[in-house]
Motif scaffolding. Structure first.
Motif, short mmCIF file in Angstrom:
data_model
loop_
_atom_site.label_atom_id
_atom_site.label_comp_id
_atom_site.label_asym_id
_atom_site.label_seq_id
_atom_site.Cartn_x
_atom_site.Cartn_y
_atom_site.Cartn_z
N ALA A 30 -0.91 -6.30 0.21
CA ALA A 30 -0.12 -5.84 -1.46
C ALA A 30 -0.67 -6.22 -2.82
O ALA A 30 -1.27 -6.80 -2.32
N LEU A 31 -0.27 -5.78 -3.82
CA LEU A 31 -0.57 -5.72 -4.95
C LEU A 31 -0.02 -7.35 -5.63
O LEU A 31 1.09 -6.63 -5.59
N SER A 32 -0.87 -8.29 -6.11
CA SER A 32 0.45 -8.98 -6.97
C SER A 32 0.14 -8.19 -8.51
O SER A 32 -1.21 -7.01 -8.71
N GLU A 64 1.12 -1.30 0.49
CA GLU A 64 -0.31 0.21 0.08
C GLU A 64 0.73 0.88 -0.61
O GLU A 64 0.51 2.27 -1.07
N GLN A 65 2.13 1.18 1.05
CA GLN A 65 2.71 2.76 0.76
C GLN A 65 3.68 2.36 -0.55
O GLN A 65 3.77 3.70 -0.67
N GLU A 66 3.70 1.13 -0.87
CA GLU A 66 4.63 1.66 -2.00
C GLU A 66 3.52 2.22 -3.08
O GLU A 66 3.89 3.39 -4.48
N PHE A 90 -6.05 0.96 -4.37
CA PHE A 90 -5.80 0.16 -3.34
C PHE A 90 -6.13 -1.22 -2.65
O PHE A 90 -6.80 -2.14 -2.43
N LEU A 91 -7.14 -0.17 -1.80
CA LEU A 91 -8.35 -1.38 -1.43
C LEU A 91 -9.45 -1.84 -1.94
O LEU A 91 -9.43 -3.08 -1.35
N LEU A 92 -9.38 -1.11 -3.04
CA LEU A 92 -10.64 -1.51 -4.29
C LEU A 92 -10.25 -2.79 -5.12
O LEU A 92 -11.27 -3.66 -4.86
N PHE A 93 -9.26 -2.47 -5.20
CA PHE A 93 -8.55 -3.50 -5.63
C PHE A 93 -7.28 -5.00 -4.92
O PHE A 93 -6.87 -5.77 -6.62
N ASN A 94 -7.65 -4.52 -4.12
CA ASN A 94 -6.49 -5.82 -3.17
C ASN A 94 -7.73 -6.77 -2.99
O ASN A 94 -7.83 -7.02 -1.92
N ALA A 148 -4.99 10.42 -2.26
CA ALA A 148 -5.87 9.87 -1.56
C ALA A 148 -6.92 9.30 -2.49
O ALA A 148 -7.42 7.73 -1.91
N ALA A 149 -6.06 8.50 -3.86
CA ALA A 149 -7.48 8.44 -4.92
C ALA A 149 -6.62 7.00 -5.20
O ALA A 149 -6.83 5.51 -4.75
N ALA A 150 -4.77 7.12 -4.72
CA ALA A 150 -4.30 5.44 -4.71
C ALA A 150 -4.66 5.00 -3.92
O ALA A 150 -4.58 3.21 -4.06
N GLY A 151 -5.37 5.25 -2.84
CA GLY A 151 -5.21 4.79 -1.07
C GLY A 151 -6.92 3.89 -1.19
O GLY A 151 -6.75 3.02 -1.03
#
Length: 354
Positions: free
Chosen positions: A100-102, A71-73, A90-94, A84-87
């Motif tokens: 972490a995101l694959s 998430e931090q990366e 991350f939650l939507l597509f993890n 904010a949008a990136a955060g």
């Protein structure tokens, strides 16, 4: 000509002429040619370039190079104003809920990779379809009296599947026998249930792409004035001609891949700009970036001609009754699924979502 001016003149002349001769001299030098040839890089296959770029972008975000993006990366790879949008994304597509995101999850995020590289994202109706299929599986042996792993017309009639699965229309052999072999298989049942839940047409044509995008079937049917499941040029131009007849004709010809002077729904689904993307729409409508849509966000940003459909959304699609829609809840709503003219076909007069 004075000496200083002559020197300046010849100096300028040399500057312009030397590159011309120098190029010829170097080109004629076999040793130099050999060196240049050695420096040439192998050309990439154009078809693989988008994937290579996507992998490079993912790896650039994977700071510790462990093959995953935390998430931090992920957040820190964007400008401050997009954190904010990136955060939220991350939650939507993890989707597996780990830390972490694959690469597959990364590629499912609209806008990060070309449309052709979008990764599959599970449809929220898939678990319900699997549940219905398990009902069929549990009864299959008792229905299959002759034990040939297929249901004959008589066995299908006796099975009374629509009594086991509420909401199904009357069971008719020609609808359930998808491969037209006179019998009904488990695969036939799966295709029928997917059609009943709107994931595909009864003829097998997918209406949902694995990426979460939707075939704009409603629009296709609206243009198909003679109801032959094909669009001819006149029907296509009746709408798209407003953007320029010449350009519209070119797009029609490009979309008519089999060159039969009509566009089928399969061809329509492959034409640029004719797929709907409810996942990207959800991201855009989520103004407060909390990963949900509240009533105001949904109503205020729904097109005027679709606003009546929002009356059915709460509580009908707010499954956990928390007063807001998750991404999966939104993907099941009427405004997100423009497969039919729901404002005409719906009969929920009291707007209670039932």
């Amino acid at each position: 000509m004075n000496t200083p001016y002559r020197i300046a003149f010849y100096s300028c002349l040399l500057i312009f002429i030397f590159p011309l001769f120098g190029h010829s001299f170097l080109a004629a030098d076999p040793e130099k040619q050999s060196t240049d040839t050695k420096k040439e890089k192998p050309k990439s296959d154009p078809a693989t370039i988008p994937l290579e770029k996507a992998k490079a972008a993912f790896q650039s975000r994977d700071v510790n190079q462990d093959g995953r993006v935390t998430e931090q990366e992920f957040i820190s790879s964007f400008p401050q104003e997009r954190h904010a949008a990136a955060g939220r994304d991350f939650l939507l597509f993890n989707r597996d809920g780990d830390d972490a995101l694959s690469f597959t999850e990364y590629c499912s995020i609209p806008g990060l990779v070309p449309q052709s590289l979008r990764s599959p994202i599970s449809h929220p109706l898939t678990p319900l379809i699997k549940q219905r299929l398990s009902v069929i599986e549990n009864h299959w042996k008792s229905w299959d009296a002759d034990g040939n792993d297929r249901l004959s017309p008589e066995e299908l009639k006796n099975a009374k599947i629509n009594e086991q699965i509420p909401g199904l229309p009357p069971v008719v052999l020609k609808d359930w026998d998808r491969d037209a072999d006179g019998l009904v298989s488990r695969e036939d049942c799966r295709q029928v249930l997917e059609a009943c839940y709107g994931l595909r047409r009864l003829d097998g044509q997918p209406l949902y792409l694995p990426s979460g995008q939707i075939v704009y079937w409603w629009h296709f049917k609206n243009l198909d004035r003679d109801h032959n499941d094909q669009l001819n040029l006149e029907e296509y131009l009746s709408y798209y001609g407003r953007y320029g007849e010449s350009q519209a004709k070119q797009k029609f010809e490009a979309g008519d891949s089999d060159q039969n002077q009509t566009i089928s729904l399969r061809e329509w689904a492959k034409m640029p700009g004719l797929l709907l993307d409810p996942i990207a729409v959800f991201q855009k409508m989520d103004l407060n970036l909390d990963g949900y849509l509240d009533r105001d966000e949904l109503f205020d940003q729904t097109a005027k001609w679709l606003k009546p459909l929002t009356d059915y959304t709460f509580p009908g699609f707010d499954l956990d009754q928390d007063g807001k829609l998750s991404l999966d809840e939104y993907r099941m709503t009427l405004p997100a699924n423009k497969l039919e003219n729901w404002d005409v076909t719906s009969v929920d007069a009291d707007h209670d979502g039932r």
